[in-house]
Design an enzyme around this catalytic site. Structure first.
Site, PDB file in Angstrom:
ATOM      1  N   LYS A 263       0.847  -1.198   0.000  1.00 42.88           N
ATOM      2  CA  LYS A 263       0.000   0.000   0.000  1.00 42.88           C
ATOM      3  C   LYS A 263       0.877   1.241   0.000  1.00 42.88           C
ATOM      4  O   LYS A 263       1.873   1.303   0.729  1.00 42.88           O
ATOM      5  CB  LYS A 263      -0.933   0.020   1.218  1.00 42.88           C
ATOM      6  CG  LYS A 263      -1.841   1.258   1.276  1.00 42.88           C
ATOM      7  CD  LYS A 263      -2.887   1.138   2.367  1.00 42.88           C
ATOM      8  CE  LYS A 263      -2.311   1.339   3.751  1.00 42.88           C
ATOM      9  NZ  LYS A 263      -1.770   2.726   3.960  1.00 42.88           N
TER      10      LYS A 263
ATOM     11  N   GLU B  60      -9.275   7.373   3.428  1.00 42.82           N
ATOM     12  CA  GLU B  60      -9.280   7.644   4.873  1.00 42.82           C
ATOM     13  C   GLU B  60      -9.785   9.051   5.187  1.00 42.82           C
ATOM     14  O   GLU B  60      -9.489  10.008   4.472  1.00 42.82           O
ATOM     15  CB  GLU B  60      -7.868   7.465   5.445  1.00 42.82           C
ATOM     16  CG  GLU B  60      -7.794   7.692   6.950  1.00 42.82           C
ATOM     17  CD  GLU B  60      -6.494   7.225   7.575  1.00 42.82           C
ATOM     18  OE1 GLU B  60      -6.353   7.388   8.803  1.00 42.82           O
ATOM     19  OE2 GLU B  60      -5.620   6.703   6.847  1.00 42.82           O
TER      20      GLU B  60
ATOM     21  N   GLU C 292       0.749   5.551   0.161  1.00 39.82           N
ATOM     22  CA  GLU C 292       0.014   6.797   0.389  1.00 39.82           C
ATOM     23  C   GLU C 292       0.399   7.826  -0.668  1.00 39.82           C
ATOM     24  O   GLU C 292       1.543   7.867  -1.116  1.00 39.82           O
ATOM     25  CB  GLU C 292       0.332   7.364   1.779  1.00 39.82           C
ATOM     26  CG  GLU C 292      -0.264   6.574   2.924  1.00 39.82           C
ATOM     27  CD  GLU C 292      -0.090   7.268   4.265  1.00 39.82           C
ATOM     28  OE1 GLU C 292       0.067   8.508   4.289  1.00 39.82           O
ATOM     29  OE2 GLU C 292      -0.120   6.569   5.296  1.00 39.82           O
TER      30      GLU C 292
END
Length: 269
Positions: free
Chosen positions: A116, A185, A118
């Site tokens: 993952k 998020e 960001e």
């Protein structure tokens, strides 16, 4: 509970959106809890959140590759059928070369299924490069903890039209780059729904409402072990810290009062 799940793949995760099946995702940092979560979680994220909720740091950005590799190996030892997602820590993907080098470490040194990353537009090229090399990637947009110092804290996203457009553009670009899913998020609920509806890959939310394709929580928030900070979005299903505290107190009292070990827990000659 006996584990009769087959090992989940990227296609299994993507097909859940097509079928309208919500994706269950949660974090784990060690083999013991990963083995328990394996029976229920579609995806187990070895998140850099461990820097805060496991190592008790104030932020995620000081998590290292060595730390993430260690914990990913531990989780892989415990979870044999859940899809294992490893977080790329801050500074490990600042350019395509370092991103490829460090992502390869997760694939060569652990049994992780994907990584993952960001970041929005600035990391689209990096995501595309990793996917071209056969590395499955989940993008991460919205509130990004690795940017907390830069932004002066944890800021909820999607509050104005400019930000909404940026998030929509980022989600579509990340999908086009080849990412198999997106973590969204800290985003306003209605905006999260728009984003989920605009892309064909699963959008998994944390603090982004119910109208997405799945949910993720940090296990120590969910089970009440991390008492230093409780996010608004984190429902506590257990007061784990208090249960452990009571048990340890009972043990300590029994030792001090020579109650433990009793004959039941002793070997006889």
């Amino acid at each position: 509970m006996a584990n009769d799940k087959k090992k989940l793949t990227v296609n299994d995760i993507k097909n859940k959106k097509i079928k309208g099946e919500p994706i269950v995702m949660m974090t784990a940092y060690d083999a013991l809890f990963a083995k328990i979560f394996n029976d229920y979680a579609d995806i187990i994220l070895v998140g850099d959140s461990l820097n805060m909720s496991f190592h008790l740091k104030k932020e995620t950005i000081s998590a290292t590759m060595e730390m993430m590799l260690y914990h990913t190996n531990a989780v892989c030892a415990g979870a044999k059928s859940s899809f294992i997602l490893a977080d790329m820590p801050f500074g490990s993907y600042s350019d395509e070369r370092s991103a490829l080098k460090n992502a390869m470490k997760f694939f060569k040194q652990t049994e992780a299924d994907a990584v993952k990353i960001e970041g929005g537009m600035k990391n689209v090229a990096i995501i595309k490069r990793l996917c071209e090399e056969g590395i499955s990637v989940m993008g991460h947009i919205g509130l990004m903890p690795q940017f907390s110092k830069f932004e002066g804290g944890f800021k909820i996203k999607g509050r104005d039209e400019t930000e909404v457009k940026r998030l929509m553009d980022e989600a579509k670009a990340i999908e086009q780059a080849g990412a198999f899913a997106i973590l969204l998020e800290g985003t306003i609920n209605s905006v999260a729904k728009q984003i989920s509806d605009s892309v064909s890959v699963p959008v998994i939310g944390i603090g982004s409402g119910a109208d997405v394709d799945g949910q993720v929580l940090v296990w120590s928030d969910m089970l009440g072990f991390f008492e230093d900070f409780k996010p608004k979005f984190a429902k506590r299903y257990l007061n784990g810290a208090e249960l452990v505290r009571q048990s340890v107190q009972t043990y300590a009292n029994e030792v001090k009062n020579r109650i433990f070990p009793s004959e039941e827990f002793s070997y006889k000659g």
